[in-house]
Design a protein around this motif. Structure first.
Motif, PDB file in Angstrom:
ATOM      1  N   ARG A 188       1.247  -0.859  -0.277  1.00 15.11           N
ATOM      2  CA  ARG A 188       0.239  -0.101   0.162  1.00 15.11           C
ATOM      3  C   ARG A 188       0.927   1.663   0.144  1.00 15.11           C
ATOM      4  NH1 ARG A 188      -4.422  -0.015   4.913  1.00 15.11           N
ATOM      5  NH2 ARG A 188      -2.637  -0.025   6.136  1.00 15.11           N
ATOM      6  N   CYS A 190       0.236   4.630   1.691  1.00 15.84           N
ATOM      7  CA  CYS A 190       0.247   4.472   2.128  1.00 15.84           C
ATOM      8  C   CYS A 190       1.580   4.099   3.827  1.00 15.84           C
ATOM      9  CB  CYS A 190      -1.297   4.605   3.379  1.00 15.84           C
ATOM     10  SG  CYS A 190      -1.493   3.022   3.459  1.00 15.84           S
ATOM     11  N   HIS A 228       1.871  16.915  -7.823  1.00 14.11           N
ATOM     12  CA  HIS A 228       2.388  17.076  -6.049  1.00 14.11           C
ATOM     13  C   HIS A 228       1.130  16.250  -6.108  1.00 14.11           C
ATOM     14  CE1 HIS A 228       3.420  20.778  -8.031  1.00 14.11           C
ATOM     15  NE2 HIS A 228       4.137  20.781  -7.122  1.00 14.11           N
ATOM     16  N   LEU A 229       0.940  15.318  -6.579  1.00 15.20           N
ATOM     17  CA  LEU A 229      -0.312  14.079  -5.456  1.00 15.20           C
ATOM     18  C   LEU A 229       0.728  13.468  -4.960  1.00 15.20           C
ATOM     19  CD1 LEU A 229      -2.129  12.207  -8.620  1.00 15.20           C
ATOM     20  CD2 LEU A 229      -2.757  14.118  -7.101  1.00 15.20           C
ATOM     21  N   GLN A 233      -4.622   5.095  -0.294  1.00 12.04           N
ATOM     22  CA  GLN A 233      -4.091   2.806  -0.006  1.00 12.04           C
ATOM     23  C   GLN A 233      -4.335   2.704  -1.178  1.00 12.04           C
ATOM     24  OE1 GLN A 233      -7.180   1.779   3.400  1.00 12.04           O
ATOM     25  NE2 GLN A 233      -8.621   2.991   1.784  1.00 12.04           N
TER      26      GLN A 233
ATOM     27  N   ASP B  42      -7.968  17.523  -5.221  1.00 12.84           N
ATOM     28  CA  ASP B  42      -6.836  16.918  -3.959  1.00 12.84           C
ATOM     29  C   ASP B  42      -5.391  16.443  -3.974  1.00 12.84           C
ATOM     30  OD1 ASP B  42      -5.338  15.780  -1.476  1.00 12.84           O
ATOM     31  OD2 ASP B  42      -6.545  13.219  -1.786  1.00 12.84           O
ATOM     32  N   ALA B  43      -4.651  17.513  -4.317  1.00 15.13           N
ATOM     33  CA  ALA B  43      -2.922  16.713  -3.631  1.00 15.13           C
ATOM     34  C   ALA B  43      -2.197  18.629  -3.286  1.00 15.13           C
ATOM     35  CB  ALA B  43      -3.013  17.589  -5.567  1.00 15.13           C
ATOM     36  N   LYS B  76      -8.111  13.630  -9.798  1.00  8.97           N
ATOM     37  CA  LYS B  76      -9.566  13.697  -8.518  1.00  8.97           C
ATOM     38  C   LYS B  76     -10.616  14.477  -8.778  1.00  8.97           C
ATOM     39  CE  LYS B  76      -5.700  12.202  -5.348  1.00  8.97           C
ATOM     40  NZ  LYS B  76      -5.796  11.178  -4.499  1.00  8.97           N
ATOM     41  N   PHE B 201       0.249   6.311   9.713  1.00 11.05           N
ATOM     42  CA  PHE B 201      -0.321   6.542   8.068  1.00 11.05           C
ATOM     43  C   PHE B 201      -0.145   4.669   7.130  1.00 11.05           C
ATOM     44  CE2 PHE B 201       1.933  10.273   6.854  1.00 11.05           C
ATOM     45  CZ  PHE B 201       1.703  10.526   5.997  1.00 11.05           C
ATOM     46  N   GLY B 203      -2.448   3.207   8.938  1.00  9.10           N
ATOM     47  CA  GLY B 203      -4.019   3.477   9.942  1.00  9.10           C
ATOM     48  C   GLY B 203      -3.929   2.200  10.093  1.00  9.10           C
ATOM     49  N   THR B 204      -5.284   1.327   9.481  1.00 11.85           N
ATOM     50  CA  THR B 204      -5.638   0.138   9.722  1.00 11.85           C
ATOM     51  C   THR B 204      -5.315  -0.880   8.245  1.00 11.85           C
ATOM     52  OG1 THR B 204      -7.909   0.140   9.676  1.00 11.85           O
ATOM     53  CG2 THR B 204      -6.855   1.253  11.756  1.00 11.85           C
ATOM     54  N   GLU B 206      -7.850  -1.504   7.355  1.00 16.44           N
ATOM     55  CA  GLU B 206      -8.783  -1.948   6.074  1.00 16.44           C
ATOM     56  C   GLU B 206      -9.122   0.295   5.491  1.00 16.44           C
ATOM     57  OE1 GLU B 206     -13.758  -1.295   6.275  1.00 16.44           O
ATOM     58  OE2 GLU B 206     -12.769  -2.370   7.765  1.00 16.44           O
ATOM     59  N   PHE B 207      -8.306   0.730   6.485  1.00 16.62           N
ATOM     60  CA  PHE B 207      -8.455   2.523   6.139  1.00 16.62           C
ATOM     61  C   PHE B 207      -6.676   2.874   5.997  1.00 16.62           C
ATOM     62  CE2 PHE B 207     -12.304   1.723   8.705  1.00 16.62           C
ATOM     63  CZ  PHE B 207     -13.546   2.106   7.455  1.00 16.62           C
ATOM     64  N   GLY B 208      -5.970   3.004   5.511  1.00 16.01           N
ATOM     65  CA  GLY B 208      -4.820   3.604   5.555  1.00 16.01           C
ATOM     66  C   GLY B 208      -4.382   5.109   5.824  1.00 16.01           C
ATOM     67  N   GLY B 209      -3.921   5.321   6.472  1.00 15.03           N
ATOM     68  CA  GLY B 209      -3.852   7.168   6.806  1.00 15.03           C
ATOM     69  C   GLY B 209      -3.378   7.509   5.927  1.00 15.03           C
ATOM     70  N   TYR B 211      -1.445  12.535   5.230  1.00 18.56           N
ATOM     71  CA  TYR B 211      -1.116  13.377   6.333  1.00 18.56           C
ATOM     72  C   TYR B 211      -1.721  13.994   6.688  1.00 18.56           C
ATOM     73  CZ  TYR B 211      -1.903  16.316   2.426  1.00 18.56           C
ATOM     74  OH  TYR B 211      -2.611  17.124   1.185  1.00 18.56           O
ATOM     75  N   SER B 213      -2.832  17.862   8.784  1.00 19.50           N
ATOM     76  CA  SER B 213      -3.623  18.946   8.400  1.00 19.50           C
ATOM     77  C   SER B 213      -2.933  19.226   9.551  1.00 19.50           C
ATOM     78  CB  SER B 213      -4.573  19.212   8.040  1.00 19.50           C
ATOM     79  OG  SER B 213      -5.222  19.573   9.169  1.00 19.50           O
ATOM     80  N   TYR B 250      -8.046  10.163   7.012  1.00 23.25           N
ATOM     81  CA  TYR B 250      -9.080   9.585   6.240  1.00 23.25           C
ATOM     82  C   TYR B 250      -9.355  10.003   4.582  1.00 23.25           C
ATOM     83  CZ  TYR B 250     -10.234   5.749   3.724  1.00 23.25           C
ATOM     84  OH  TYR B 250     -11.310   4.355   3.052  1.00 23.25           O
ATOM     85  N   GLN B 251      -8.780  10.180   4.179  1.00 24.04           N
ATOM     86  CA  GLN B 251      -9.852  10.961   2.954  1.00 24.04           C
ATOM     87  C   GLN B 251      -9.527  12.133   2.708  1.00 24.04           C
ATOM     88  OE1 GLN B 251      -8.967   8.964   0.575  1.00 24.04           O
ATOM     89  NE2 GLN B 251      -9.961   7.049   0.493  1.00 24.04           N
TER      90      GLN B 251
END
Lengths: 389, 389
Positions: A188, A190, A228-229, A233, B42-43, B76, B201, B203-204, B206-209, B211, B213, B250-251
């Motif tokens: 992944r 991430c 810049h992306l 995951q 998202d970038a 995106k 990063f 995460g889990t 199922e859910f990758g982390g 960066y 803010s 996440y996202q």
């Protein structure tokens, strides 16, 4: 204190000299980097008003922060306590109240309200609201753009700053090696960034790392067409390329590096493009010498691209040093045709070549220091397309 | 596409309704979060001009980005290609040229130059320069502050957004447990952050982390008096407290969490202050219900502080959701006395209590969702002073 007092005094004097040259008597600098440069202040508090205020004949600048950050300013700056000016918490995100209200009061109290006031018109965080507050609150002042005069003061580094950048370079190398090691099909994105971040913060045993002013950029596959992306995951895919752009950070100084890795069989088109890119980078770097201009470097770089018929419209480098989010560029020198900034010893810049072709791209870069006789690279890391087959 | 098209259309409609209410015919939103909210973009390209442009009766917004980021916008956003407007690279940091020059041309070309134009006067990255360019370039337009109307539209989350925040909460918990595990006497702060970042990063499964803010905030020892300090390479010291503030992401959705850890023998003063802080947080959270106001929550919170004679002048919470550097706050609802924002189901906020006393402090927080009947916490993680003796 990160630097000795003499260095801070020297920075202040050079800024004040530039203010005199530009007819600015009072400078309000909200650029996070400039605030760090002139006071040593360092905290993640730049998401709302804070600034450094420089009077043209003051012995120290003023550091203007919210109450919650006063403790941080006492710890981090070299300033006398009296020069840390604290505004009340009631001004945080409670429009139409605004921290520039007490800032204007401060200026009036010091009888600075009829001066020529320099502001950083296009600096991150110097919002239109701040500007309007100043114009309305100081009707007798002459407000003008400082044209990034502190940024321009920062362009030539002291040897102490160069040492910090060399430390950052060591961290960049470690993190890039980690990136190339962990980027593999089925991993992944991430998770790879998790390892890269770990490497960036661990740094070396001598030099611990910090948060970078730009997240690890990690466009992959079709995303390599967009530099810049950041990571998702999704998993890395066999046969696809990934661009990695990151920077080690030491005491807020950056040494960015970009490399491209290809998973799977060698792809001659990408290898060739990478080689041409690196030939152009080398030509640019070879032209970088004291007394030459940014334009000279750009001309040498584009001469190679022209030879290969590669079109690239974006600049191919910019000055670097201190960095806070969202940028590690200094907003002064650009490596592009027509930029006549003269290179001097200890000017430092990131020479970066992004080549984008519709739905793919490759990228490589070097952080560069102008020396007494020529230029040297901060990092020692192959720019070839890193093929993992 | 992160959300279905219906959700994006619904967001647009609510923004256009708010524009009508405020008499705004064209909105220029440079807030990175708003741009993501309205387009999906998202970038890490927000370090220079980019914005979303909303006409009050348009079927889609326009996404205005530099040429280098066009590829990212195609990947995106949910927008038709024709609604991604690309400006040339020659405008990047080449003052007095500026990306608002082609933006103004675009507005004129569309015959929007006599409209009531809303701008985000105090938004990060909407600089004074942008504002002056607009005023000079559109002399017949009426330019006014949009008063964060998109931010206010964001305050009530969809269920899809809540799911993303719940994923972020899981990541926050993992990273906070990592932090408490790795913070030990003799460990370098930067190394601890390396582990925390890795956890954020990964995460889990199922859910990758992603960066966050805001960087991991990690004031320690005397630094706990200043909540926005980040890690250094100094080592944690036996007997000292450390505040950890972080957020899983996440996202781009955040669920921040702050906790305090104490290395060494229990310190009754800090334990008592932590308990009082948590009692106040609980009182505030208990008062959080649909139909109540932010002020109601604040009154309940401060009633406890008053009982204990603790003075705290800063707000004790703010709305959260999407976040890009430098902030994860939404700049709308504040949990402070006098904020009469009405709580509705799916309003989400970070209730954070920083208690600072000269050279020490403690801190705890909860990310909260208003439900149909009351409020629920996103995270499940003890707020007690975490003592490692």
């Amino acid at each position: 204190m990160l630097f000795n007092k003499e260095e801070y005094k020297n920075r202040l004097k050079r800024v004040q000299k530039s203010m005199q040259d530009k007819g600015i008597e009072l400078l309000i600098s909200q650029d996070t980097n400039n605030m760090n440069y002139l006071t040593g202040y360092d905290a993640w508090s730049f998401y709302y008003t804070q600034c450094v205020i420089v009077h043209v004949s003051a012995e120290e600048p003023l550091c203007f922060v919210r109450a919650q950050d006063a403790g941080g300013a006492y710890i981090k700056t070299y300033l006398k306590k009296e020069n840390i000016i604290v505004y009340e918490e009631k001004y945080i995100h409670t429009w139409p109240m605004h921290p520039y209200d007490p800032l204007i009061e401060l200026i009036k109290k010091n009888k600075w309200d009829k001066l020529n006031v320099g502001v950083e018109m296009d600096s991150h965080y110097f919002t239109a609201y701040c500007y309007e507050k100043l114009k309305q609150g100081l009707p007798n002042a002459k407000i003008k753009d400082s044209e990034r005069l502190v940024n321009w003061t920062r362009i030539v580094k002291s040897n102490a700053e160069i040492e910090f950048m060399k430390a950052a370079a060591l961290i960049s190398q470690k993190a890039m090696q980690t990136a190339i090691d962990v980027i593999n099909p089925g991993v992944r994105q991430c998770d790879a960034v998790g390892e890269i971040q770990k490497a960036l913060f661990y740094g070396t045993s001598e030099f611990g790392g910090e948060y970078s002013s730009i997240a690890t950029l990690l466009p992959t596959g079709k995303g390599t067409s967009a530099s810049h992306l950041t990571a998702t995951q999704d998993k890395f895919v066999e046969g696809e390329a990934t661009i990695i752009e990151l920077s080690g950070t030491y005491q807020r100084y950056h040494c960015p590096m970009a490399r491209t890795v290809l998973l799977g069989k060698p792809d001659q088109k990408k290898i060739d493009t990478m080689n041409k890119t690196n030939e152009a980078l080398k030509a640019g770097i070879d032209a970088a010498k004291p007394g030459k201009t940014a334009n000279d470097v750009a001309q040498s770089f584009w001469k190679i691209l022209d030879k290969y018929g590669i079109e690239k419209t974006s600049r191919t480098g910019y000055s670097i040093g201190i960095g806070y989010p969202p940028d590690w560029g200094e907003h002064t020198l650009n490596i592009s045709k027509g930029d006549m900034t003269i290179l001097q010893p200890n000017v430092t810049f990131h020479m970066i070549a992004v080549m984008q072709f519709g739905d793919w791209g490759v990228e490589a870069s070097e952080a560069i220091r102008i020396t007494d006789k020529g230029a040297e690279l901060f990092c020692d890391f192959s720019k070839e397309l890193h093929i993992k087959s």
